[in-house]
Design a protein around this motif. Structure first.
Motif, mmCIF file in Angstrom:
data_model
loop_
_atom_site.group_PDB
_atom_site.id
_atom_site.type_symbol
_atom_site.label_atom_id
_atom_site.label_comp_id
_atom_site.label_asym_id
_atom_site.label_seq_id
_atom_site.Cartn_x
_atom_site.Cartn_y
_atom_site.Cartn_z
ATOM 1 N N CYS A 116 42.497 -12.993 24.564
ATOM 2 C CA CYS A 116 41.553 -13.403 23.325
ATOM 3 C C CYS A 116 39.526 -13.040 23.708
ATOM 4 O O CYS A 116 39.079 -13.583 23.551
ATOM 5 C CB CYS A 116 41.265 -14.858 23.101
ATOM 6 N N LEU A 117 39.699 -11.642 24.531
ATOM 7 C CA LEU A 117 38.797 -10.948 24.319
ATOM 8 C C LEU A 117 38.378 -10.079 23.233
ATOM 9 O O LEU A 117 39.247 -9.361 22.719
ATOM 10 C CB LEU A 117 38.971 -10.122 25.715
ATOM 11 N N PRO A 118 37.201 -10.170 22.924
ATOM 12 C CA PRO A 118 36.769 -9.056 21.552
ATOM 13 C C PRO A 118 36.858 -7.188 22.313
ATOM 14 O O PRO A 118 36.674 -7.220 23.763
ATOM 15 C CB PRO A 118 35.196 -9.549 21.234
ATOM 16 N N GLU A 119 36.462 -6.940 21.661
ATOM 17 C CA GLU A 119 35.974 -5.180 22.132
ATOM 18 C C GLU A 119 35.117 -5.210 22.773
ATOM 19 O O GLU A 119 35.310 -4.068 23.472
ATOM 20 C CB GLU A 119 36.551 -4.615 20.312
ATOM 21 N N GLY A 120 33.875 -5.659 23.061
ATOM 22 C CA GLY A 120 33.049 -5.714 23.502
ATOM 23 C C GLY A 120 33.039 -5.645 25.007
ATOM 24 O O GLY A 120 33.021 -4.617 25.851
ATOM 25 N N THR A 121 34.431 -7.012 25.218
ATOM 26 C CA THR A 121 34.444 -7.130 26.940
ATOM 27 C C THR A 121 35.476 -5.977 26.962
ATOM 28 O O THR A 121 35.512 -5.253 28.043
ATOM 29 C CB THR A 121 34.848 -8.605 26.768
ATOM 30 N N MET A 122 36.177 -5.892 26.303
ATOM 31 C CA MET A 122 37.323 -5.010 26.860
ATOM 32 C C MET A 122 36.763 -3.189 27.253
ATOM 33 O O MET A 122 36.719 -2.707 27.942
ATOM 34 C CB MET A 122 38.027 -4.570 25.307
ATOM 35 N N ALA A 123 35.403 -3.255 26.411
ATOM 36 C CA ALA A 123 34.982 -2.084 26.962
ATOM 37 C C ALA A 123 34.139 -1.646 28.637
ATOM 38 O O ALA A 123 34.160 -0.710 29.131
ATOM 39 C CB ALA A 123 33.806 -1.785 25.647
ATOM 40 N N VAL A 124 33.789 -3.025 28.715
ATOM 41 C CA VAL A 124 33.331 -2.960 30.450
ATOM 42 C C VAL A 124 34.556 -3.120 31.129
ATOM 43 O O VAL A 124 34.306 -2.754 32.131
ATOM 44 C CB VAL A 124 31.959 -4.491 30.562
ATOM 45 N N CYS A 125 35.293 -2.943 30.813
ATOM 46 C CA CYS A 125 36.947 -3.139 31.742
ATOM 47 C C CYS A 125 36.810 -1.867 32.337
ATOM 48 O O CYS A 125 37.516 -1.286 31.355
ATOM 49 C CB CYS A 125 37.588 -4.363 31.080
#
Length: 187
Positions: A116-125
């Motif tokens: 349940c992670l949004p696109e923005g969080t995935m961008a910083v991973c």
């Protein structure tokens, strides 16, 4: 805070168990790696190219936990951030049932849906790019470290319980949406 003898004993037993599990996983990974190398050698002896004979790569082998791997497993296509900052994201939260024995890598879609992670969080991973298995001409797929994704999901949703509640909430919302669409069909 002073620990009781019972708590110290429990901590020691849990640590020993964790070390035993890590050792078993490491041995299992080494065994898989040896089998993989033997298969590669057989394919070369049969005058076949290893890429046609092998269907698995080192990245598809079940690897041990992040704490037992080294930074040598990072490929040249790894995100620059990961290469410079090789974090070990450890959560004190227990693993969920589906995470037991799962690969240490997770696809972007699975990370967004399951954790349940949004696109923005995935961008910083941090991530590692691999050739897309569906079609080589497609955009490369991004594989994220499961430990980092789990850590960020637990931090965002308040631990395992919060993540499970969020998953359940999304499942119910999807069910309601589908039921509403079904009602419209039968009017």
């Amino acid at each position: 805070m002073v620990l009781t003898e019972e708590q110290k004993l429990r901590i020691r037993k849990n640590r020993e168990r964790a070390l035993r599990i890590q050792k078993e996983r490491r041995e299992k990974y080494e065994k898989q790696k040896e089998e993989h190398l033997k298969e590669s050698e057989r394919s070369i002896e049969d005058n076949q190219t290893p890429s046609k004979k092998r269907k698995t790569t080192d990245s598809t082998l079940a690897r041990p936990t992040a704490s037992t791997t080294t930074s040598q497993s990072i490929s040249p296509t790894t995100n620059a951030k990961q290469a410079t900052e090789d974090h070990d994201y450890h959560s004190s939260e227990p693993l969920e049932d589906f995470e037991e024995g799962a690969s240490q890598w997770v696809t972007k879609t699975e990370a967004m849906n399951t954790y349940c992670l949004p696109e923005g969080t995935m961008a910083v991973c941090s991530y590692e790019e691999k050739q897309n298995p569906r079609n080589p001409s497609f955009k490369p797929m991004k594989l994220y470290k499961r430990s980092e994704i789990r850590y960020r999901a637990h931090k965002r949703h308040g631990g395992v319980e919060g993540l499970v509640k969020e998953r359940e909430k999304r499942r119910k919302r999807k069910l309601e949406k589908d039921m509403e669409a079904a009602r419209d069909i039968f009017k």
